[in-house]
Design a protein around this motif. Sequence first.
Motif, PDB file in Angstrom:
ATOM      1  N   ASN A  23      23.046  38.099  31.124  1.00 11.12           N
ATOM      2  CA  ASN A  23      21.923  39.302  30.898  1.00 11.12           C
ATOM      3  C   ASN A  23      21.865  39.867  32.457  1.00 11.12           C
ATOM      4  O   ASN A  23      21.268  39.335  33.356  1.00 11.12           O
ATOM      5  CB  ASN A  23      20.574  39.096  30.610  1.00 11.12           C
ATOM      6  CG  ASN A  23      19.672  40.087  30.058  1.00 11.12           C
ATOM      7  OD1 ASN A  23      20.133  41.211  30.711  1.00 11.12           O
ATOM      8  ND2 ASN A  23      18.664  40.065  29.684  1.00 11.12           N
ATOM      9  N   ARG A  27      15.614  39.662  36.139  1.00 18.11           N
ATOM     10  CA  ARG A  27      14.271  39.075  35.851  1.00 18.11           C
ATOM     11  C   ARG A  27      14.339  37.706  36.731  1.00 18.11           C
ATOM     12  O   ARG A  27      15.071  37.081  36.996  1.00 18.11           O
ATOM     13  CB  ARG A  27      14.119  38.429  34.383  1.00 18.11           C
ATOM     14  CG  ARG A  27      12.905  38.043  33.870  1.00 18.11           C
ATOM     15  CD  ARG A  27      12.875  37.338  32.495  1.00 18.11           C
ATOM     16  NE  ARG A  27      13.793  36.307  32.200  1.00 18.11           N
ATOM     17  CZ  ARG A  27      13.521  35.039  32.190  1.00 18.11           C
ATOM     18  NH1 ARG A  27      12.192  34.819  32.351  1.00 18.11           N
ATOM     19  NH2 ARG A  27      14.261  34.303  31.877  1.00 18.11           N
ATOM     20  N   ASN A  37      16.700  35.353  40.158  1.00 22.37           N
ATOM     21  CA  ASN A  37      17.236  35.929  39.073  1.00 22.37           C
ATOM     22  C   ASN A  37      17.625  34.980  37.862  1.00 22.37           C
ATOM     23  O   ASN A  37      18.575  34.463  37.915  1.00 22.37           O
ATOM     24  CB  ASN A  37      17.863  37.197  39.053  1.00 22.37           C
ATOM     25  CG  ASN A  37      18.304  37.807  37.750  1.00 22.37           C
ATOM     26  OD1 ASN A  37      17.556  37.593  36.674  1.00 22.37           O
ATOM     27  ND2 ASN A  37      19.092  38.755  37.850  1.00 22.37           N
ATOM     28  N   ASN A  39      18.051  35.231  34.960  1.00 20.94           N
ATOM     29  CA  ASN A  39      19.222  35.809  34.045  1.00 20.94           C
ATOM     30  C   ASN A  39      20.481  35.347  34.568  1.00 20.94           C
ATOM     31  O   ASN A  39      21.616  35.429  33.753  1.00 20.94           O
ATOM     32  CB  ASN A  39      19.068  37.183  33.857  1.00 20.94           C
ATOM     33  CG  ASN A  39      17.813  37.281  33.021  1.00 20.94           C
ATOM     34  OD1 ASN A  39      17.303  36.563  32.084  1.00 20.94           O
ATOM     35  ND2 ASN A  39      17.634  38.795  32.651  1.00 20.94           N
ATOM     36  N   TYR A  45      24.350  29.059  30.562  1.00 30.87           N
ATOM     37  CA  TYR A  45      24.936  29.815  29.294  1.00 30.87           C
ATOM     38  C   TYR A  45      26.210  28.873  29.059  1.00 30.87           C
ATOM     39  O   TYR A  45      27.028  29.419  28.052  1.00 30.87           O
ATOM     40  CB  TYR A  45      25.403  30.964  30.201  1.00 30.87           C
ATOM     41  CG  TYR A  45      24.560  32.209  30.295  1.00 30.87           C
ATOM     42  CD1 TYR A  45      23.987  33.005  29.372  1.00 30.87           C
ATOM     43  CD2 TYR A  45      23.998  32.177  31.657  1.00 30.87           C
ATOM     44  CE1 TYR A  45      23.082  34.116  29.550  1.00 30.87           C
ATOM     45  CE2 TYR A  45      23.041  33.151  31.869  1.00 30.87           C
ATOM     46  CZ  TYR A  45      22.539  33.986  30.936  1.00 30.87           C
ATOM     47  OH  TYR A  45      21.573  34.799  31.085  1.00 30.87           O
ATOM     48  N   GLN A 158      15.447  40.826  27.378  1.00 29.04           N
ATOM     49  CA  GLN A 158      15.316  40.676  28.586  1.00 29.04           C
ATOM     50  C   GLN A 158      15.467  39.425  29.435  1.00 29.04           C
ATOM     51  O   GLN A 158      15.642  39.245  30.499  1.00 29.04           O
ATOM     52  CB  GLN A 158      13.699  41.415  28.952  1.00 29.04           C
ATOM     53  CG  GLN A 158      12.520  40.629  28.165  1.00 29.04           C
ATOM     54  CD  GLN A 158      11.232  41.092  28.499  1.00 29.04           C
ATOM     55  OE1 GLN A 158      10.885  41.322  29.787  1.00 29.04           O
ATOM     56  NE2 GLN A 158      10.573  41.459  27.628  1.00 29.04           N
ATOM     57  N   MET A 159      15.722  38.417  28.562  1.00 30.74           N
ATOM     58  CA  MET A 159      15.784  37.069  28.979  1.00 30.74           C
ATOM     59  C   MET A 159      17.319  36.719  28.895  1.00 30.74           C
ATOM     60  O   MET A 159      18.076  37.531  28.896  1.00 30.74           O
ATOM     61  CB  MET A 159      14.964  36.164  28.253  1.00 30.74           C
ATOM     62  CG  MET A 159      13.186  36.613  28.311  1.00 30.74           C
ATOM     63  SD  MET A 159      12.196  35.231  27.687  1.00 30.74           S
ATOM     64  CE  MET A 159      12.517  35.283  25.984  1.00 30.74           C
ATOM     65  N   GLY A 160      17.498  35.311  29.224  1.00 28.69           N
ATOM     66  CA  GLY A 160      18.910  34.807  29.404  1.00 28.69           C
ATOM     67  C   GLY A 160      19.533  34.425  28.038  1.00 28.69           C
ATOM     68  O   GLY A 160      19.937  35.174  27.355  1.00 28.69           O
TER      69      GLY A 160
END
Length: 239
Positions: A23, A27, A37, A39, A45, A158-160
């Motif tokens: 993302n 954030r 950050n 994200n 991931y 807005q998050m990952g």
Amino acid sequence: MPFVKFYNIAEVVDKYAVADFVNTHHRHNGNDREGINLNQNLPNYVRFVMDDLLPDVKKAVWIDSDTIVKCDVVELVRNVLLDDGNNDDYVLAAVPVFTPPTGLYEEDRNGDPFPDWGIEISFNAGVYVVHLDRWREQNVSDKIRDLALRNRKYRYYQMGSQPPLVLTIGEKFEQLPLSWNVKMKTVDERDDMSVEDACVLHWSGPLKPWDGNGKHLEEWLPYHVKSVEESSDEEEDEQ
């Protein structure tokens, strides 16, 4: 003997284009970690390419690193997502959260509202069992990748890694007992779960026990392995 295999994260990220899932909306966790950050944390991931990393594996379990496991996860994996004719299309088993997904934007960059995602029961992605054969059959990685790339343009969340997984799976997941993902930050406020009954203690959110904060540090300290720096500081104090 158990078989343990370690992967080079840099090689995994490159080979399976893990950066596609990131993302790009900034954030940080806001707790003495300014400029970090969350994200952009690529190992977070890797969960989306487990089907490629484990091509011969039928089922696997994902457990975040901010946890302590107190029960047998092997028995958990064996007893969920069974091929018994019930919900055979479910790819995930997780502890339910009886609220819509969090971390979503209500409107796009132009101020136009997003349509309702239609999800009233979600889950926390810190602990879950995944049926990798079904994941492959349903091309879930491609669906999440597509959503993550579209999010860069339309800004859905807005998050990952949590939102794209929850939005892709929706409410089609097997519900695990609450004990398999007990959040330390809220457990004292609940009457349906306790630390003593937990199978997985989860320090989700910005307060982490290794930073010296977070609730129920007494549960984490027995498992704490001192770093070289901490050991050196203690030796200096003793001298």
